[in-house]
Design an enzyme around this catalytic site. Sequence first.
Site, mmCIF file in Angstrom:
data_model
loop_
_atom_site.group_PDB
_atom_site.id
_atom_site.type_symbol
_atom_site.label_atom_id
_atom_site.label_comp_id
_atom_site.label_asym_id
_atom_site.label_seq_id
_atom_site.Cartn_x
_atom_site.Cartn_y
_atom_site.Cartn_z
ATOM 1 N N THR A 33 0.841 -1.197 0.000
ATOM 2 C CA THR A 33 0.000 0.000 0.000
ATOM 3 C C THR A 33 0.879 1.250 0.000
ATOM 4 O OG1 THR A 33 -1.590 -1.294 1.230
ATOM 5 C CG2 THR A 33 -2.005 1.063 1.094
ATOM 6 N N HIS A 73 -10.303 -1.157 4.135
ATOM 7 C CA HIS A 73 -9.076 -0.949 3.356
ATOM 8 C C HIS A 73 -9.542 -0.578 1.947
ATOM 9 C CE1 HIS A 73 -5.129 -1.120 1.826
ATOM 10 N NE2 HIS A 73 -4.709 -2.287 2.289
HETATM 11 N N1 CP Z 1 -2.409 -5.568 0.632
HETATM 12 C C1 CP Z 1 -1.819 -4.807 1.572
HETATM 13 O O1 CP Z 1 -2.457 -3.950 2.221
HETATM 14 O O2 CP Z 1 -0.480 -5.044 1.703
HETATM 15 P P1 CP Z 1 0.484 -4.243 2.669
HETATM 16 O O3 CP Z 1 0.048 -4.506 4.082
HETATM 17 O O4 CP Z 1 1.861 -4.736 2.346
HETATM 18 O O5 CP Z 1 0.315 -2.773 2.356
#
Ligand code: CP
Length: 304
Positions: free
Chosen positions: A52, A129
């Site tokens: 992200t 998210h």
């Molecule tokens: N998919 C995702 O949120 O990955 P990260 O936690 O690495 O940002």
Amino acid sequence: MRHLMNPLDFSVEELDKLFDLANNIEANPAKYAHACEGKKLATCFYEPSTRTRLSFEAAMLNLGGQVLGFSDAASSSASKGESVSDTIRIISCYADICAMRHPKEGAPMVAAERSGIPVINAGDGGHQHPTQTLTDLLTIRSLKGRLGGFTVGLCGDLKFGRTVHSLINALIRYDDIHFIFISPPELKVPDYITDMLTERGIIYREVIRLEDCMPDLDLLYMTRVQRERFFNEEDYVRLKDFYILDKAKLSDAKSDMLILHPLPRVNEISIEVDDDPRAVYFKQAQYGVYVRMALILTLLGIDV
Ligand code: CP
């Protein structure tokens, strides 16, 4: 000024425009290479991240802008007790837009209320998210040509997985979506979600074994068990390898099923699956850059 806290902050029509823009960026990257010259993105990450944070930074750099920020609460003045509200007022003096990840649910919303710049929720606790959901939807739309008419299997930690909660909320706005929730009883999807699906008349069922639903699935969304949200290590160790998707389990799957995963992967997808043409989780991460580029342009009101 507009923020993004929840995937539902955009209407279905607005999402279509955003995804069209993301596909256009993918096809014509040079056209957008200077679109954000003179603009700065702040990434304020109070929780770990690879995709992200770095995909937001790559997105802004691809648009000709600049990036600043912190990747760890301990290296920010949060460690001295500074509030999120005060931090965003300061960040508003330094940057034009901010992506924020925080372990506390609702923290990016608190920031948005005090912010002088658009704030993007880059993940808040076990809650939402939204940019992962935009990534997931863009991946499905780009590879399948539509967002309705699917039986969607969500597998793994459906209790703590914020990407799952956001994706369910987003998919129910499209026609003819059926869900199959695949989890151990301890990690079931929360009741408020199943209650909401029942109220809306959306068909779902809950199963424990992946093998019991594999032939029905058009999309299989795998998730890792969220160690950081468990109250004790013993429960995590007991549940972490409950699902391991391998070639044998895929033998009954449709030939055009897509396997998605927000990543990071721990053990839940065997690496032997990576070469299967149905496995699109690395492509999905690439779509995350295009959709974040489109989102930055949209929230900054930049037309190219
Ligand atoms: N998919 C995702 O949120 O990955 P990260 O936690 O690495 O940002």
